[in-house]
Design a protein around this motif. Structure first.
Motif, PDB file in Angstrom:
ATOM      1  N   LEU A  52      45.199-103.214   0.352  1.00 38.33           N
ATOM      2  CA  LEU A  52      45.889-102.323   1.370  1.00 38.33           C
ATOM      3  C   LEU A  52      44.947-101.478   2.051  1.00 38.33           C
ATOM      4  O   LEU A  52      44.397-100.771   1.363  1.00 38.33           O
ATOM      5  N   THR A  53      45.130-101.458   3.401  1.00 34.10           N
ATOM      6  CA  THR A  53      44.153-100.590   4.024  1.00 34.10           C
ATOM      7  C   THR A  53      45.079 -99.759   5.017  1.00 34.10           C
ATOM      8  O   THR A  53      46.042-100.323   5.735  1.00 34.10           O
ATOM      9  N   SER A  54      45.050 -98.311   5.014  1.00 28.75           N
ATOM     10  CA  SER A  54      45.746 -97.512   5.803  1.00 28.75           C
ATOM     11  C   SER A  54      45.277 -96.850   6.905  1.00 28.75           C
ATOM     12  O   SER A  54      44.401 -96.418   7.000  1.00 28.75           O
ATOM     13  N   GLU A  55      46.329 -97.088   8.050  1.00 24.21           N
ATOM     14  CA  GLU A  55      45.785 -96.809   9.516  1.00 24.21           C
ATOM     15  C   GLU A  55      46.131 -95.046   9.532  1.00 24.21           C
ATOM     16  O   GLU A  55      47.260 -94.837   9.332  1.00 24.21           O
ATOM     17  N   GLU A  56      45.308 -94.303   9.629  1.00 24.77           N
ATOM     18  CA  GLU A  56      45.432 -92.937   9.643  1.00 24.77           C
ATOM     19  C   GLU A  56      45.698 -92.024  11.076  1.00 24.77           C
ATOM     20  O   GLU A  56      46.629 -92.376  11.859  1.00 24.77           O
ATOM     21  N   ASN A  57      44.414 -91.839  11.521  1.00 22.99           N
ATOM     22  CA  ASN A  57      44.454 -91.023  12.644  1.00 22.99           C
ATOM     23  C   ASN A  57      44.489 -91.998  14.102  1.00 22.99           C
ATOM     24  O   ASN A  57      43.472 -91.547  14.793  1.00 22.99           O
ATOM     25  N   TYR A  58      45.594 -92.731  14.276  1.00 23.88           N
ATOM     26  CA  TYR A  58      45.421 -93.714  15.083  1.00 23.88           C
ATOM     27  C   TYR A  58      45.674 -93.023  16.759  1.00 23.88           C
ATOM     28  O   TYR A  58      45.259 -93.484  17.830  1.00 23.88           O
ATOM     29  N   ASP A  59      46.154 -91.748  16.791  1.00 23.83           N
ATOM     30  CA  ASP A  59      46.251 -91.043  18.060  1.00 23.83           C
ATOM     31  C   ASP A  59      45.220 -90.728  18.627  1.00 23.83           C
ATOM     32  O   ASP A  59      45.113 -90.839  19.870  1.00 23.83           O
ATOM     33  N   GLU A  60      43.986 -90.360  17.906  1.00 20.93           N
ATOM     34  CA  GLU A  60      42.812 -90.517  18.299  1.00 20.93           C
ATOM     35  C   GLU A  60      42.334 -91.575  19.137  1.00 20.93           C
ATOM     36  O   GLU A  60      41.181 -91.510  19.950  1.00 20.93           O
ATOM     37  N   PHE A  61      42.628 -92.767  19.154  1.00 19.23           N
ATOM     38  CA  PHE A  61      42.222 -93.944  19.805  1.00 19.23           C
ATOM     39  C   PHE A  61      43.074 -94.296  20.908  1.00 19.23           C
ATOM     40  O   PHE A  61      42.742 -94.304  22.026  1.00 19.23           O
ATOM     41  N   TYR A  62      44.387 -94.408  20.650  1.00 21.26           N
ATOM     42  CA  TYR A  62      45.354 -94.748  21.632  1.00 21.26           C
ATOM     43  C   TYR A  62      46.607 -93.794  21.893  1.00 21.26           C
ATOM     44  O   TYR A  62      47.467 -94.319  22.357  1.00 21.26           O
TER      45      TYR A  62
END
Length: 536
Positions: free
Chosen positions: A200-210
């Motif tokens: 399981l891999t958790s997506e964290e600070n996605y806002d920095e990308f999109y």
């Protein structure tokens, strides 16, 4: 004696030349400073002192080798190990400890490092963004111990990359913002491993990308975040990111697990219940973020309920549209509740926390340990280790909680981030002071970021002892053990990160030394001290 007084006395004892640390060889090991009729095993252990050196320093009795570093080709099709590696997890092959598949997260990018250009030279073109997209996600490495040295088997069919351009479907046939799948996995921070041997891999600070979205008067509104700005070339819905992604390392299948909710996820630690179900604990790394857990209906992630923690009243609050009138007024469907789980948790009364990051469970007691890194909004500079004690097992809906260890100069560590337990039930903790804070007045006494060993039982329970110090600007992340606990895998993330200001003045040359460019890497740590701490 107070905790801080204990720590001072302990460090005086440990740093004396004749200091010997006594450990019982059993799982319920205790530190003993006086004679004991049971003749416990004796271990010499001298803690590291804070350092600002551009080296990966280890306590005496430990040594490391670089297993794989950013840009290194990992398979015959030419895929390369990504940037800023983080969480690691090991899955043995053929039920042996000396060969297996190592999952490694790739959390983020430093554009200046990826393109080896100063900031003003970056064009932020579509081609630059595509190259950056291929740097994040995760890697599977087939590794084998040969003559006591771990080596990547680069011709193995198991070696593969998952990155920001890999198509990944949403679970349960979910359609999110008009699509049944997302382009890629990004911002991969901590994670976990399931009982059925998937990662399981958790997506964290996605806002920095999109970017992100917010709701204003019941309407969805896009929020631009001036960071990587990938959305300028790829205007993808932020709702496609912030999920926990399940990876089957044997087949390469991947899916974004919708029932676990969407947030700035860090960690996804899976625990089996006594009646063959699973509980998944997750943090939300943002100031005022929440602590979550998912309770399944079986040994799977196909059905179950997501909860958020009310740590004031010691209750897990269901994020279930059918059972909560407040959620019914705010959301049209259960999928909306899960997609905007932070807003749902706030509505039901969950307790905001000081950036909850990694969560791990003591397999001996079932107690839940949470790294609360820090929170500038509450003026908490040093963070703490928080502990939840479930009342009737990990699937309980009631609990007690407390701040177990508070960070700060008296504790000797600041900003706890990633956690793991060894086989004796002791805790290993990495810390995350931002590279632009290291050495500043509030953090000067800590030196560079480090790795700490904390006994959980005995007279010195809860006293952090430093066993590793990171290179300049780097963060140590993702500690995990091989099945025999003779190797500790550890990520060294973004050494020399402040060099982005001027690539002609590199602040780090780790790991290759001389005048080389700094690179993130995953290392394997072995040695007599590790054997003594983890072996019976």
């Amino acid at each position: 004696m107070s905790f801080h007084s204990q720590r001072r006395e302990f460090l005086k004892f440990m740093t004396s030349q004749s200091a010997l640390l006594s450990l019982s060889p059993l799982l319920g090991s205790e530190f003993l400073l006086t004679a004991c009729t049971s003749q416990p095993k004796r271990i010499s252990f001298k803690p590291l002192q804070p350092s600002f050196e551009d080296k990966l320093l280890l306590a005496e009795g430990l040594s490391f080798q670089v297993l794989c570093q950013q840009g290194e080709i990992i398979n015959p099709v030419g895929e390369a190990f990504g940037s800023n590696n983080d969480f690691t997890a090991f899955l043995p092959l053929n039920q042996i400890a000396d060969e297996g598949l190592l999952w490694v997260n790739h959390e983020s990018v430093v554009p200046e490092f990826v393109h080896q250009k100063n900031t003003k030279q970056l064009t932020r073109s579509k081609n630059e963004v595509i190259k950056e997209q291929e740097q994040v996600g995760g890697s599977i490495l087939h590794i084998k111990k040969i003559q006591n040295q771990w080596m990547v088997q680069k011709n193995s069919d198991f070696n593969r990359r998952f990155h920001g351009r890999t198509p990944i479907p949403f679970s349960h046939g979910s359609q999110i913002q008009g699509s049944g799948s997302a382009m890629g996995t990004i911002a991969n921070c901590a994670g976990g491993k399931t009982p059925w041997n998937t990662f399981l891999t958790s997506e964290e600070n996605y806002d920095e990308f999109y970017g992100d979205v917010r709701w204003v008067n019941g309407k969805r509104e896009f929020v631009a975040v001036n960071k990587l700005n990938w959305y300028k070339h790829f205007p993808l819905p932020p709702e496609h990111y912030g999920w926990v992604v399940e990876i089957n390392p044997l087949t390469g299948e991947a899916v974004k697990q919708v029932l676990l909710g969407r947030a700035s996820h860090e960690g996804a630690t899976v625990v089996k219940t006594n009646d063959s179900r699973v509980v998944v604990y997750m943090g939300e790394d943002r100031p005022g973020g929440f602590i979550y857990k998912f309770i399944s209906t079986g040994m799977h992630l196909k059905e179950g309920t997501l909860y958020a923690a009310d740590t004031i009243n010691g209750r897990w609050l269901a994020l279930d549209l059918k059972k909560n009138p407040k959620l019914q007024k705010a959301f049209k469907s259960q999928l909306d509740v899960l997609t905007y789980s932070h807003y749902a948790a706030a509505l039901v009364g969950a307790t905001p926390q000081d950036r909850p990051e990694d969560i791990e469970v003591d397999q001996k007691t079932g107690e839940v340990y949470i790294a609360l890194t820090k929170n500038p909004d509450t003026k908490n500079l040093y963070g703490s280790l928080f502990k939840i004690t479930e009342k009737k097992g990990n699937d309980s809906l009631e609990f007690e909680s407390k701040h177990w260890v508070s960070g700060g100069p008296q504790a000797g560590l600041a900003c706890p981030d990633n956690l793991c337990f060894d086989n004796k039930g002791n805790l290993w903790v990495t810390v995350d002071m931002s590279e632009n804070e290291i050495g500043k007045p509030a953090y000067k006494s800590f030196g560079n970021n480090g790795l700490f060993y904390i006994p959980l039982r005995g007279e010195l329970a809860g006293i952090p002892v430093q066993v590793a110090s990171a290179p300049v600007d780097a963060e140590l992340t993702g500690p995990s053990f091989s099945p025999d606990f003779k190797t500790l895998f550890l990520s060294v993330q973004h050494p020399g990160a402040q060099s982005r200001k001027d690539l002609a003045k590199l602040t780090s040359h780790w790991p290759n030394g001389k005048s080389s460019f700094p690179r993130s890497a995953v290392v394997s740590i072995q040695g007599e001290l590790l054997n003594q701490l983890t072996q019976s």
